[in-house]
Design an enzyme around this catalytic site. Sequence first.
Site, PDB file in Angstrom:
ATOM      1  N   ASN A 179      55.450  16.294  38.161  1.00 50.13           N
ATOM      2  CA  ASN A 179      55.389  17.720  37.800  1.00 50.13           C
ATOM      3  C   ASN A 179      55.862  18.578  38.972  1.00 50.13           C
ATOM      4  OD1 ASN A 179      52.923  16.840  39.037  1.00 50.13           O
ATOM      5  ND2 ASN A 179      51.881  18.678  38.337  1.00 50.13           N
ATOM      6  N   CYS A 208      56.349  19.578  33.505  1.00 47.80           N
ATOM      7  CA  CYS A 208      55.473  18.404  33.536  1.00 47.80           C
ATOM      8  C   CYS A 208      56.213  17.153  34.002  1.00 47.80           C
ATOM      9  CB  CYS A 208      54.896  18.148  32.146  1.00 47.80           C
ATOM     10  SG  CYS A 208      53.749  19.415  31.603  1.00 47.80           S
ATOM     11  N   GLU A 262      56.061  13.972  32.876  1.00 50.40           N
ATOM     12  CA  GLU A 262      56.630  13.077  31.855  1.00 50.40           C
ATOM     13  C   GLU A 262      57.930  13.632  31.287  1.00 50.40           C
ATOM     14  OE1 GLU A 262      53.758  14.711  31.950  1.00 50.40           O
ATOM     15  OE2 GLU A 262      52.631  14.367  30.098  1.00 50.40           O
ATOM     16  N   CYS A 299      54.603  18.321  25.954  1.00 51.91           N
ATOM     17  CA  CYS A 299      55.160  16.997  26.243  1.00 51.91           C
ATOM     18  C   CYS A 299      55.097  16.093  25.021  1.00 51.91           C
ATOM     19  CB  CYS A 299      54.430  16.360  27.421  1.00 51.91           C
ATOM     20  SG  CYS A 299      54.900  17.138  28.974  1.00 51.91           S
TER      21      CYS A 299
HETATM   22  N1  THU Z   1      50.949  18.440  33.693  1.00 47.35           N
HETATM   23  C1  THU Z   1      51.827  17.407  33.546  1.00 47.35           C
HETATM   24  O1  THU Z   1      52.684  17.165  34.401  1.00 47.35           O
HETATM   25  N2  THU Z   1      51.737  16.662  32.424  1.00 47.35           N
HETATM   26  C2  THU Z   1      50.823  16.875  31.423  1.00 47.35           C
HETATM   27  O2  THU Z   1      50.917  16.299  30.361  1.00 47.35           O
HETATM   28  C3  THU Z   1      49.708  17.781  31.671  1.00 47.35           C
HETATM   29  C4  THU Z   1      49.946  18.799  32.724  1.00 47.35           C
HETATM   30  C5  THU Z   1      51.059  19.256  34.912  1.00 47.35           C
HETATM   31  C6  THU Z   1      51.531  20.656  34.663  1.00 47.35           C
HETATM   32  C7  THU Z   1      50.962  21.380  35.844  1.00 47.35           C
HETATM   33  O3  THU Z   1      51.877  21.218  36.937  1.00 47.35           O
HETATM   34  C8  THU Z   1      49.698  20.610  36.186  1.00 47.35           C
HETATM   35  O4  THU Z   1      49.813  19.370  35.520  1.00 47.35           O
HETATM   36  C9  THU Z   1      48.415  21.304  35.733  1.00 47.35           C
HETATM   37  O5  THU Z   1      48.470  21.633  34.395  1.00 47.35           O
END
Ligand code: THU
Length: 134
Positions: A42, A53, A55, A91
């Site tokens: 992320n 994010c 993924e 996502c």
């Molecule tokens: N985040 C992800 O990278 N993947 C997810 O499925 C959930 C949330 C990240 C986004 C943000 O940078 C941090 O986690 C907090 O929400």
Amino acid sequence: MNDEQLIKVAIEARELSYSPYSNFKVGAAVLCKDGRVFKGANIENASYPLCMCGERNAIYHALMENEAKEDIIALAIVADTPSVVSPCGACRQVIHELLNKNTRIVLANLHGDIKITNPDELLPFAFQEGDLKR
Ligand code: THU
């Protein structure tokens, strides 16, 4: 490459997270039929809606390296969560559209918990291309 090895790559990717606002690091790794593995983490921004994010970054990374949807075998996602990480709704929508229905989705955390799922299970009744037709 097995699930544990793919999770290990996702944990490595997680270290590349830029998340000074949430302090919540997410790592991901996409495994393709040709054996290539693509990482994502992320990446946040002071303008919060611009955060991306882990993924999604990993999936986009694979597509930008010329991998086709049909050639993506597995996606591992890792965060430091009490149970396995739960991908956000955005996502899930991207996973459902850009990965094939047989793609192995490996959800994990740093404590060794693992859950195997798939795009349909993550997002039942998904909004998709056909829904745009009137
Ligand atoms: N985040 C992800 O990278 N993947 C997810 O499925 C959930 C949330 C990240 C986004 C943000 O940078 C941090 O986690 C907090 O929400």
